[in-house]
Design a protein around this motif. Structure first.
Motif, PDB file in Angstrom:
ATOM      1  N   TYR A   5       2.934  -4.049  -6.398  1.00 20.27           N
ATOM      2  CA  TYR A   5       3.223  -4.809  -5.581  1.00 20.27           C
ATOM      3  C   TYR A   5       1.962  -5.445  -4.697  1.00 20.27           C
ATOM      4  O   TYR A   5       0.842  -4.717  -4.921  1.00 20.27           O
ATOM      5  N   TRP A   6       2.054  -6.462  -4.397  1.00 23.32           N
ATOM      6  CA  TRP A   6       1.118  -7.191  -3.705  1.00 23.32           C
ATOM      7  C   TRP A   6       1.483  -8.004  -2.537  1.00 23.32           C
ATOM      8  O   TRP A   6       2.536  -8.504  -2.572  1.00 23.32           O
ATOM      9  N   GLU A   7       0.401  -8.625  -1.690  1.00 20.85           N
ATOM     10  CA  GLU A   7       0.769  -9.230  -0.455  1.00 20.85           C
ATOM     11  C   GLU A   7       0.877 -10.939  -0.890  1.00 20.85           C
ATOM     12  O   GLU A   7      -0.401 -11.248  -1.562  1.00 20.85           O
ATOM     13  N   ARG A   8       1.782 -11.828  -0.829  1.00 19.10           N
ATOM     14  CA  ARG A   8       1.658 -12.899  -1.577  1.00 19.10           C
ATOM     15  C   ARG A   8       0.870 -13.836  -0.974  1.00 19.10           C
ATOM     16  O   ARG A   8       0.343 -14.829  -1.584  1.00 19.10           O
ATOM     17  N   PRO A  31      14.785  -5.067   2.909  1.00 22.94           N
ATOM     18  CA  PRO A  31      13.992  -4.740   3.789  1.00 22.94           C
ATOM     19  C   PRO A  31      14.327  -3.591   4.574  1.00 22.94           C
ATOM     20  O   PRO A  31      15.775  -3.270   4.841  1.00 22.94           O
ATOM     21  N   ALA A  32      13.506  -2.708   4.995  1.00 22.64           N
ATOM     22  CA  ALA A  32      13.886  -1.186   5.680  1.00 22.64           C
ATOM     23  C   ALA A  32      12.694  -1.487   7.028  1.00 22.64           C
ATOM     24  O   ALA A  32      11.743  -0.465   6.843  1.00 22.64           O
ATOM     25  N   GLY A  33      12.982  -2.127   7.826  1.00 21.64           N
ATOM     26  CA  GLY A  33      11.996  -2.096   9.045  1.00 21.64           C
ATOM     27  C   GLY A  33      10.741  -2.905   8.448  1.00 21.64           C
ATOM     28  O   GLY A  33      10.831  -4.052   7.938  1.00 21.64           O
ATOM     29  N   SER A  34       9.503  -2.305   8.602  1.00 18.42           N
ATOM     30  CA  SER A  34       8.215  -2.786   8.171  1.00 18.42           C
ATOM     31  C   SER A  34       8.009  -2.550   6.636  1.00 18.42           C
ATOM     32  O   SER A  34       6.886  -2.644   6.303  1.00 18.42           O
ATOM     33  N   THR A  35       9.006  -1.795   5.996  1.00 18.35           N
ATOM     34  CA  THR A  35       8.842  -1.624   4.589  1.00 18.35           C
ATOM     35  C   THR A  35       9.790  -2.009   3.660  1.00 18.35           C
ATOM     36  O   THR A  35      10.790  -2.973   4.302  1.00 18.35           O
ATOM     37  N   LEU A  36       9.709  -2.019   2.414  1.00 15.80           N
ATOM     38  CA  LEU A  36      10.484  -2.601   1.330  1.00 15.80           C
ATOM     39  C   LEU A  36      11.283  -1.414   0.712  1.00 15.80           C
ATOM     40  O   LEU A  36      10.619  -0.610   0.148  1.00 15.80           O
ATOM     41  N   ASP A  37      12.784  -1.401   0.426  1.00 13.14           N
ATOM     42  CA  ASP A  37      13.225  -0.703  -0.511  1.00 13.14           C
ATOM     43  C   ASP A  37      13.233  -1.217  -1.913  1.00 13.14           C
ATOM     44  O   ASP A  37      13.996  -2.372  -2.190  1.00 13.14           O
ATOM     45  N   VAL A  88      12.304   8.153  -9.906  1.00 14.70           N
ATOM     46  CA  VAL A  88      13.657   7.857  -9.317  1.00 14.70           C
ATOM     47  C   VAL A  88      14.140   6.379  -9.253  1.00 14.70           C
ATOM     48  O   VAL A  88      13.334   5.297  -9.610  1.00 14.70           O
ATOM     49  N   ASN A  89      15.268   6.007  -9.101  1.00 16.17           N
ATOM     50  CA  ASN A  89      15.695   4.546  -9.166  1.00 16.17           C
ATOM     51  C   ASN A  89      15.620   3.859  -7.541  1.00 16.17           C
ATOM     52  O   ASN A  89      15.948   2.629  -7.710  1.00 16.17           O
ATOM     53  N   LEU A  90      15.465   4.394  -6.782  1.00 14.72           N
ATOM     54  CA  LEU A  90      15.153   3.965  -5.069  1.00 14.72           C
ATOM     55  C   LEU A  90      13.668   4.461  -4.750  1.00 14.72           C
ATOM     56  O   LEU A  90      13.516   5.342  -4.705  1.00 14.72           O
ATOM     57  N   VAL A  91      12.712   3.301  -4.634  1.00 11.86           N
ATOM     58  CA  VAL A  91      11.477   3.731  -4.160  1.00 11.86           C
ATOM     59  C   VAL A  91      11.280   2.882  -2.845  1.00 11.86           C
ATOM     60  O   VAL A  91      11.637   1.681  -2.917  1.00 11.86           O
ATOM     61  N   THR A  92      10.502   3.364  -1.883  1.00 13.55           N
ATOM     62  CA  THR A  92      10.237   2.673  -0.645  1.00 13.55           C
ATOM     63  C   THR A  92       8.674   2.624  -0.822  1.00 13.55           C
ATOM     64  O   THR A  92       7.953   3.530  -0.904  1.00 13.55           O
ATOM     65  N   LEU A  93       8.268   1.183  -0.537  1.00 10.97           N
ATOM     66  CA  LEU A  93       6.939   1.104  -0.516  1.00 10.97           C
ATOM     67  C   LEU A  93       6.292   1.302   0.607  1.00 10.97           C
ATOM     68  O   LEU A  93       6.695   0.673   1.862  1.00 10.97           O
ATOM     69  N   PRO A  94       5.219   2.051   0.924  1.00 11.87           N
ATOM     70  CA  PRO A  94       4.580   2.467   2.179  1.00 11.87           C
ATOM     71  C   PRO A  94       3.378   1.456   2.445  1.00 11.87           C
ATOM     72  O   PRO A  94       2.943   0.900   1.785  1.00 11.87           O
ATOM     73  N   ASP A  95       3.120   1.529   3.786  1.00  8.89           N
ATOM     74  CA  ASP A  95       2.095   1.087   4.435  1.00  8.89           C
ATOM     75  C   ASP A  95       2.066  -0.721   4.287  1.00  8.89           C
ATOM     76  O   ASP A  95       1.120  -1.157   3.585  1.00  8.89           O
ATOM     77  N   LEU A  96       3.217  -1.207   4.591  1.00  7.20           N
ATOM     78  CA  LEU A  96       3.155  -2.569   4.707  1.00  7.20           C
ATOM     79  C   LEU A  96       3.048  -3.134   5.908  1.00  7.20           C
ATOM     80  O   LEU A  96       3.506  -2.538   6.933  1.00  7.20           O
ATOM     81  N   LYS A  97       2.851  -4.435   6.065  1.00  4.77           N
ATOM     82  CA  LYS A  97       2.637  -5.083   7.542  1.00  4.77           C
ATOM     83  C   LYS A  97       4.011  -5.916   7.557  1.00  4.77           C
ATOM     84  O   LYS A  97       4.679  -6.025   6.946  1.00  4.77           O
ATOM     85  N   PRO A  98       4.261  -5.659   9.090  1.00  5.45           N
ATOM     86  CA  PRO A  98       5.792  -6.403   9.447  1.00  5.45           C
ATOM     87  C   PRO A  98       5.597  -7.825   9.378  1.00  5.45           C
ATOM     88  O   PRO A  98       4.443  -8.527   9.387  1.00  5.45           O
ATOM     89  N   TRP A  99       6.667  -8.313   8.853  1.00  6.44           N
ATOM     90  CA  TRP A  99       6.882  -9.882   8.853  1.00  6.44           C
ATOM     91  C   TRP A  99       5.772 -10.577   7.955  1.00  6.44           C
ATOM     92  O   TRP A  99       5.046 -11.582   8.130  1.00  6.44           O
ATOM     93  N   THR A 100       5.551  -9.786   6.710  1.00  2.00           N
ATOM     94  CA  THR A 100       4.814 -10.250   5.510  1.00  2.00           C
ATOM     95  C   THR A 100       5.663 -10.207   4.273  1.00  2.00           C
ATOM     96  O   THR A 100       6.408  -9.445   4.240  1.00  2.00           O
ATOM     97  N   TRP A 101       5.325 -11.001   3.729  1.00  2.00           N
ATOM     98  CA  TRP A 101       5.728 -11.292   2.258  1.00  2.00           C
ATOM     99  C   TRP A 101       5.098 -10.602   1.153  1.00  2.00           C
ATOM    100  O   TRP A 101       3.722 -10.801   1.096  1.00  2.00           O
ATOM    101  N   TYR A 102       6.029  -9.812   0.444  1.00  2.00           N
ATOM    102  CA  TYR A 102       5.263  -9.122  -0.759  1.00  2.00           C
ATOM    103  C   TYR A 102       6.107  -9.341  -1.892  1.00  2.00           C
ATOM    104  O   TYR A 102       7.300  -9.621  -1.993  1.00  2.00           O
ATOM    105  N   CYS A 103       5.522  -9.270  -2.924  1.00  2.00           N
ATOM    106  CA  CYS A 103       5.832  -9.308  -4.514  1.00  2.00           C
ATOM    107  C   CYS A 103       5.850  -8.060  -5.109  1.00  2.00           C
ATOM    108  O   CYS A 103       4.854  -7.278  -5.145  1.00  2.00           O
ATOM    109  N   VAL A 104       7.120  -7.771  -5.926  1.00  2.00           N
ATOM    110  CA  VAL A 104       7.046  -6.644  -6.644  1.00  2.00           C
ATOM    111  C   VAL A 104       7.406  -6.699  -8.081  1.00  2.00           C
ATOM    112  O   VAL A 104       8.391  -7.624  -8.386  1.00  2.00           O
ATOM    113  N   SER A 105       6.908  -6.235  -9.007  1.00  2.00           N
ATOM    114  CA  SER A 105       6.951  -6.055 -10.584  1.00  2.00           C
ATOM    115  C   SER A 105       7.193  -4.730 -11.075  1.00  2.00           C
ATOM    116  O   SER A 105       6.312  -3.795 -10.371  1.00  2.00           O
ATOM    117  N   VAL A 106       8.291  -4.175 -12.053  1.00  2.00           N
ATOM    118  CA  VAL A 106       8.155  -2.874 -12.382  1.00  2.00           C
ATOM    119  C   VAL A 106       8.214  -2.928 -14.138  1.00  2.00           C
ATOM    120  O   VAL A 106       8.623  -3.904 -14.659  1.00  2.00           O
TER     121      VAL A 106
END
Length: 413
Positions: free
Chosen positions: A171-174, A138-144, A190-208
């Protein structure tokens, strides 16, 4: 001479063709690959007569394709006379950008089948694997999203082999889309990506997924990784942290200190009691040597000297003493001659009962004997068990002019 040599050569070719025709060739050569791991597999139809008489093995070789134009072809044998239908070529050091020719044949004793060949280019034909690891933070209201590159057979990075490789991230909102049907997409090399425009205190799922567009390669997606984003800390969470810190401080610090204090008090009260024994008892309990504070201990020799008897404690008998003047006794009890004895023929009389405390310095034999008999007879009766002895009050006062003390009776209990 030339004709004879040519005839022998034709005969040898016919014999070789006949021998080779006796065994079926391997079929369906397939390369099973993942990054730089290569395995050649094939099929082969078993002949019933050959299976009963011989054991069939297989030989696999490879050669760089540009060497086929040479007169002398140096084939490299990877698997020789093996019964399995698969040959691992991972350790053959095939260059990822090279083009190779692979061939396989069947062997049964002195019999051999024909060679079956297949072209193989790892850069074009080898499959691309997914990222070796995906982590979320977690990086504030976003995810790294931290992505680890696919690995080669020597645990190296596939990006060193394919520099143009990149990652396709979904990625999607669970809570809204548990199955991941409506996803957001982002591509990054790149190997480090920050997902933009996410809601605070919300669960997200990621697949690569790994991708390589030159030969339109793409790997499978990694398993979904889910994490909750953060935001401004609410007041109730701050209060909860404060209460939790107080509880941890009490349990982890104050409670052990209180327990240590209680143990100290108990040990001090046990080893150094506040109530001390009297000094004369302490002297008896301690060693008799000068300056020694060691307690006196019983030795096996001293234990044999201990003699214990049973002791019964009874109340002390009460001694009743009555002092009566002689003249008062003669007046009040004229018939006391049966209890007291008189003295000789003199003018003075004696009471006949004598005190044990030495009330008179002289006792007459006759009166003493009568007193003892009277006390014994009184003790044998049913009266209470007190011992009464009459004291000798001395001789009667001589003369008629002496007044009689009629009201004084001394009693000691």
């Amino acid at each position: 001479m030339y004709a004879v040599s040519f005839g022998l050569f034709l005969l040898w070719c016919l014999e070789t063709s006949a021998v080779q025709g006796e065994l079926a060739k391997p079929q369906n050569l397939t390369m099973i690959t993942m990054n730089t791991q290569y395995s050649l597999s094939w099929d082969w139809d078993w002949d019933q007569s050959t299976r009963e008489s011989h054991v069939v093995t297989f030989t696999a070789q490879y050669l760089a394709k540009y060497k086929l134009m040479r007169v002398k072809k140096d084939w490299t044998t990877v698997c020789k006379s093996r019964p399995s239908h698969r040959c691992d070529m991972t350790d053959s050091n095939l260059h990822y950008m090279g083009i190779y020719v692979l061939r396989v044949r069947a062997n049964a004793g002195q019999l051999h089948s024909g060679w079956v060949q297949k072209d193989f280019c790892p850069d074009k034909d080898a499959a691309l694997g997914p990222p070796s690891k995906v982590d979320l933070a977690p990086a504030g209201s976003t995810l790294d999203v931290s992505i680890s590159d696919p690995l080669t057979s020597t645990n190296g990075s596939m990006k060193d082999t394919i520099p143009a490789m990149y990652y396709h991230i979904i990625y999607w909102e669970r809570s809204v889309d548990p199955q991941g049907l409506k996803t957001e997409v982002i591509d990054s090399s790149v190997n480090l990506v920050t997902l933009p425009d996410l809601k605070p205190w919300t669960w997200y799922c990621v697949s690569v997924q790994s991708r390589y567009d030159y030969y339109n390669k793409s790997s499978g997606f990694t398993s979904p990784h889910c994490m909750q984003t953060e935001g401004a800390t609410p007041w109730w969470l701050i209060f909860l942290y404060f209460v939790a810190s107080l509880v941890i401080c009490f349990v982890g610090v104050l409670l052990p200190l209180y327990g240590f204090f209680r143990c100290y008090r108990v040990l001090k009260a046990t080893l150094y009691p506040s109530i001390q024994l009297p000094p004369h008892i302490q002297e008896y309990l301690r060693d008799s040597s000068p300056g020694s504070d060691m307690p006196r201990l019983l030795t096996p020799d001293s234990e044999s000297e201990l003699i214990c008897d049973r002791v019964s404690i009874c109340p002390e008998a009460v001694l009743l003493e009555i002092h009566t003047p002689p003249l008062f006794e003669a007046i009040t009890d004229p018939d006391s001659s049966g209890r007291h004895s008189r003295q000789g023929s003199g003018g003075s009389r004696d009471s006949g009962v004598y005190s044990t405390e030495g009330g008179s310095s002289r006792q007459q034999p006759g009166s003493g004997q009568s007193s003892v008999e009277t006390v014994d007879s009184w003790q044998g009766s049913s009266a209470p068990q007190e011992q009464v002895k009459m004291a000798d009050m001395g001789p009667e006062p001589r003369g008629d002019g002496v007044a009689v003390d009629e009201g004084i009776v001394d009693m000691c209990v």
